[in-house]
Design a protein around this motif. Structure first.
Motif, mmCIF file in Angstrom:
data_model
loop_
_atom_site.group_PDB
_atom_site.id
_atom_site.type_symbol
_atom_site.label_atom_id
_atom_site.label_comp_id
_atom_site.label_asym_id
_atom_site.label_seq_id
_atom_site.Cartn_x
_atom_site.Cartn_y
_atom_site.Cartn_z
ATOM 1 N N ALA A 71 -3.207 8.550 -6.412
ATOM 2 C CA ALA A 71 -3.422 7.386 -5.543
ATOM 3 C C ALA A 71 -2.179 7.106 -4.689
ATOM 4 C CB ALA A 71 -3.767 6.167 -6.397
ATOM 5 N N LEU A 72 -1.017 7.173 -5.314
ATOM 6 C CA LEU A 72 0.228 6.897 -4.588
ATOM 7 C C LEU A 72 0.456 7.906 -3.467
ATOM 8 C CD1 LEU A 72 2.226 6.011 -7.773
ATOM 9 C CD2 LEU A 72 2.055 4.491 -5.775
ATOM 10 N N GLU A 73 0.186 9.166 -3.729
ATOM 11 C CA GLU A 73 0.398 10.177 -2.684
ATOM 12 C C GLU A 73 -0.634 10.026 -1.569
ATOM 13 O OE1 GLU A 73 3.111 11.954 -2.474
ATOM 14 O OE2 GLU A 73 2.542 13.093 -0.703
ATOM 15 N N MET A 74 -1.854 9.632 -1.914
ATOM 16 C CA MET A 74 -2.866 9.381 -0.874
ATOM 17 C C MET A 74 -2.437 8.207 0.021
ATOM 18 S SD MET A 74 -6.543 9.768 -2.739
ATOM 19 C CE MET A 74 -7.396 11.332 -2.644
ATOM 20 N N ILE A 75 -1.951 7.157 -0.606
ATOM 21 C CA ILE A 75 -1.533 5.983 0.172
ATOM 22 C C ILE A 75 -0.314 6.330 1.027
ATOM 23 C CG2 ILE A 75 -0.564 3.648 -0.009
ATOM 24 C CD1 ILE A 75 -2.371 3.274 -2.525
ATOM 25 N N HIS A 76 0.621 7.042 0.440
ATOM 26 C CA HIS A 76 1.812 7.449 1.198
ATOM 27 C C HIS A 76 1.409 8.303 2.403
ATOM 28 C CE1 HIS A 76 5.654 9.091 2.274
ATOM 29 N NE2 HIS A 76 5.358 10.297 1.825
ATOM 30 N N TYR A 78 -1.480 8.413 3.972
ATOM 31 C CA TYR A 78 -2.125 7.548 4.979
ATOM 32 C C TYR A 78 -1.072 6.804 5.793
ATOM 33 C CZ TYR A 78 -2.247 2.397 4.954
ATOM 34 O OH TYR A 78 -1.936 1.076 5.169
ATOM 35 N N SER A 79 -0.020 6.332 5.107
ATOM 36 C CA SER A 79 0.996 5.546 5.820
ATOM 37 C C SER A 79 1.721 6.413 6.849
ATOM 38 C CB SER A 79 1.988 4.908 4.842
ATOM 39 O OG SER A 79 3.012 5.810 4.471
ATOM 40 N N LEU A 80 1.887 7.688 6.527
ATOM 41 C CA LEU A 80 2.550 8.598 7.481
ATOM 42 C C LEU A 80 1.646 8.865 8.683
ATOM 43 C CD1 LEU A 80 4.074 11.225 4.980
ATOM 44 C CD2 LEU A 80 5.200 9.218 5.975
ATOM 45 N N ILE A 81 0.355 9.073 8.425
ATOM 46 C CA ILE A 81 -0.592 9.323 9.535
ATOM 47 C C ILE A 81 -0.569 8.137 10.503
ATOM 48 C CG2 ILE A 81 -3.020 9.641 10.177
ATOM 49 C CD1 ILE A 81 -3.469 10.993 7.447
ATOM 50 N N HIS A 82 -0.648 6.933 9.963
ATOM 51 C CA HIS A 82 -0.653 5.750 10.831
ATOM 52 C C HIS A 82 0.729 5.509 11.454
ATOM 53 C CE1 HIS A 82 -4.592 3.670 9.264
ATOM 54 N NE2 HIS A 82 -4.770 4.917 9.614
ATOM 55 N N LEU A 111 -9.133 6.862 10.960
ATOM 56 C CA LEU A 111 -10.144 6.860 9.898
ATOM 57 C C LEU A 111 -9.731 7.727 8.708
ATOM 58 C CD1 LEU A 111 -13.200 6.830 12.297
ATOM 59 C CD2 LEU A 111 -12.622 5.031 10.641
ATOM 60 N N ALA A 112 -9.017 8.806 8.958
ATOM 61 C CA ALA A 112 -8.507 9.639 7.852
ATOM 62 C C ALA A 112 -7.535 8.814 7.013
ATOM 63 C CB ALA A 112 -7.824 10.893 8.385
ATOM 64 N N GLY A 113 -6.700 8.018 7.685
ATOM 65 C CA GLY A 113 -5.793 7.121 6.960
ATOM 66 C C GLY A 113 -6.570 6.090 6.156
ATOM 67 N N MET A 152 4.370 -2.395 1.814
ATOM 68 C CA MET A 152 4.557 -1.443 2.909
ATOM 69 C C MET A 152 3.993 -1.914 4.257
ATOM 70 S SD MET A 152 3.159 2.391 2.991
ATOM 71 C CE MET A 152 1.515 1.859 3.395
ATOM 72 N N VAL A 153 2.779 -2.430 4.246
ATOM 73 C CA VAL A 153 2.182 -2.852 5.527
ATOM 74 C C VAL A 153 3.000 -3.986 6.147
ATOM 75 C CG1 VAL A 153 0.147 -3.928 6.586
ATOM 76 C CG2 VAL A 153 -0.145 -2.046 4.970
ATOM 77 N N GLY A 154 3.397 -4.943 5.325
ATOM 78 C CA GLY A 154 4.254 -6.025 5.821
ATOM 79 C C GLY A 154 5.536 -5.465 6.424
ATOM 80 N N GLY A 155 6.138 -4.518 5.737
ATOM 81 C CA GLY A 155 7.385 -3.909 6.219
ATOM 82 C C GLY A 155 7.204 -3.130 7.507
ATOM 83 N N GLN A 156 6.071 -2.451 7.623
ATOM 84 C CA GLN A 156 5.802 -1.698 8.858
ATOM 85 C C GLN A 156 5.680 -2.648 10.056
ATOM 86 O OE1 GLN A 156 6.630 1.341 8.682
ATOM 87 N NE2 GLN A 156 4.764 2.556 8.719
ATOM 88 N N VAL A 157 5.103 -3.817 9.808
ATOM 89 C CA VAL A 157 5.008 -4.809 10.892
ATOM 90 C C VAL A 157 6.412 -5.258 11.297
ATOM 91 C CG1 VAL A 157 4.197 -7.121 11.513
ATOM 92 C CG2 VAL A 157 2.681 -5.576 10.259
#
Ligand code: IPE
Ligand code: IPE
Ligand code: MG
Ligand code: MG
Ligand code: MG
Length: 293
Positions: A71-76, A78-82, A111-113, A152-157
């Motif tokens: 799960a962690l690698e999938m989320i990571h 996705y974060s790189l794709i976006h 959508l892949a993300g 992570m999402v908060g930090g990316q913003v």
């Protein structure tokens, strides 16, 4: 075992499980390909390795943390794709290959993300994962917190909002702790919780994980200005071009490296207080600040 061999072992272990999880993506062949492309493009698999090492630090086998690692690698990923999208960092190269949107277009990359992020929680709720249900609930919450608006999402913003602006060290720390530190923290805590760590132990590991997580992004910032595109598998010198808030931009490379070294000592000290049954979390923290890619 040395840390390189451990990362290699972790990679093999998690890649088999990632392949299995991606087989569930059946509705659209294009979506399956776009998701698989970025997952299989390479990558150090640091987050899975941290989850495995945290499980071992609690005296359990690495495998106990396997669904969390997936799960962690999938989320990571996705974060790189976006992160690479034109509307974010606008990058063409990732993990040594053209970025997802360069190959599949922006819509499918988004959508892949989305697919990877959502699939991660499907994996976490796998009934075949033989740990007590209350641990799964805790892990789901740990990972959602690390990945989401408080993580992570908060930090990316914040990262995007502070582009091109004058910033203080306090602001920079906040950006880095959230955009990068919190998912790394979640990796450690999820792995430890899978192995049954109690609240007191999790608190000690949390101190380790916070210092380690911040040091990871300082190293990433330093490598952006000191490593080559070939070494990194992503374009070097990008942060300067985008006027990103980074440690080298604030205090130069040497002081940034010193800050990371201090954080490593803090991480190791906190780890000792948790009395781990394996040394690997310590080795991984050192690898994270000394790595060349
Ligand atoms: C890169 O992470 C993005 C950051 C959070 C700094 P990694 O350096 O772990 O990237 P991969 O997984 O090895 O490609
Ligand atoms: C990214 O930080 C953090 C993420 C959540 C992906 P960066 O934007 O510095 O990561 P790289 O340098 O592109 O890998
Ligand atoms: Mg970014
Ligand atoms: Mg980026
Ligand atoms: Mg970077």
């Amino acid at each position: 075992m040395d840390v390189k061999a451990y990362l290699e072992d972790s990679r093999k272990r998690v890649d088999v499980a990632l392949d299995r999880a991606l087989k569930d993506v059946k509705v659209s062949k294009n979506l399956f390909e776009a998701m698989s492309y970025s997952v299989n493009a390479g990558g150090k698999r640091v987050r899975p390795a941290l989850a495995f090492a945290a499980s071992e630090a609690m005296g359990e086998k690495a495998e106990v943390a396997l669904p969390a690692a997936v799960a962690l690698e999938m989320i990571h990923t996705y974060s790189l794709i976006h992160d690479d999208l034109p509307s974010m960092d606008n990058d063409d190269l990732r993990r040594g290959k053209p970025t997802n949107h360069k190959v599949y277009g922006e819509a499918l990359a988004i959508l892949a993300g989305d697919g990877l992020l959502t699939q991660a929680f499907y994996v976490l709720s796998d009934p075949e994962w033989k740990i007590p249900a209350e641990r799964k609930v805790d892990i789901t919450r740990i990972i959602a917190d690390g990945a989401g608006s408080e993580g992570m999402v908060g930090g990316q913003v914040l990262d995007l909002e502070w582009e091109g602006k004058e910033f203080t060290e306090k602001t920079l720390e906040k950006i880095h702790i959230h955009k990068t530190g919190k998912l790394l923290r979640a990796s450690v805590l999820a792995g430890a919780r899978a192995a049954g760590a109690d609240a007191t132990t999790l608190e000690k590991l949390d101190r380790y994980a916070k210092a380690m997580g911040l040091s990871f992004q300082i190293a990433d910032d330093v490598l952006d200005v000191t490593a080559t595109t070939e070494q990194l598998g992503k374009d070097a010198q990008n942060d300067v071009k985008k006027k990103k808030a980074t440690y080298p931009a604030l205090m130069g490379v040497e002081k940034s490296k010193k800050r990371a070294a201090t954080l490593l000592e803090e991480a190791l000290e906190a780890l000792r207080s948790a009395r781990p049954k394996s040394e690997m979390l310590g080795h991984l923290a050192r690898f994270i600040v000394e790595r060349k890619s």
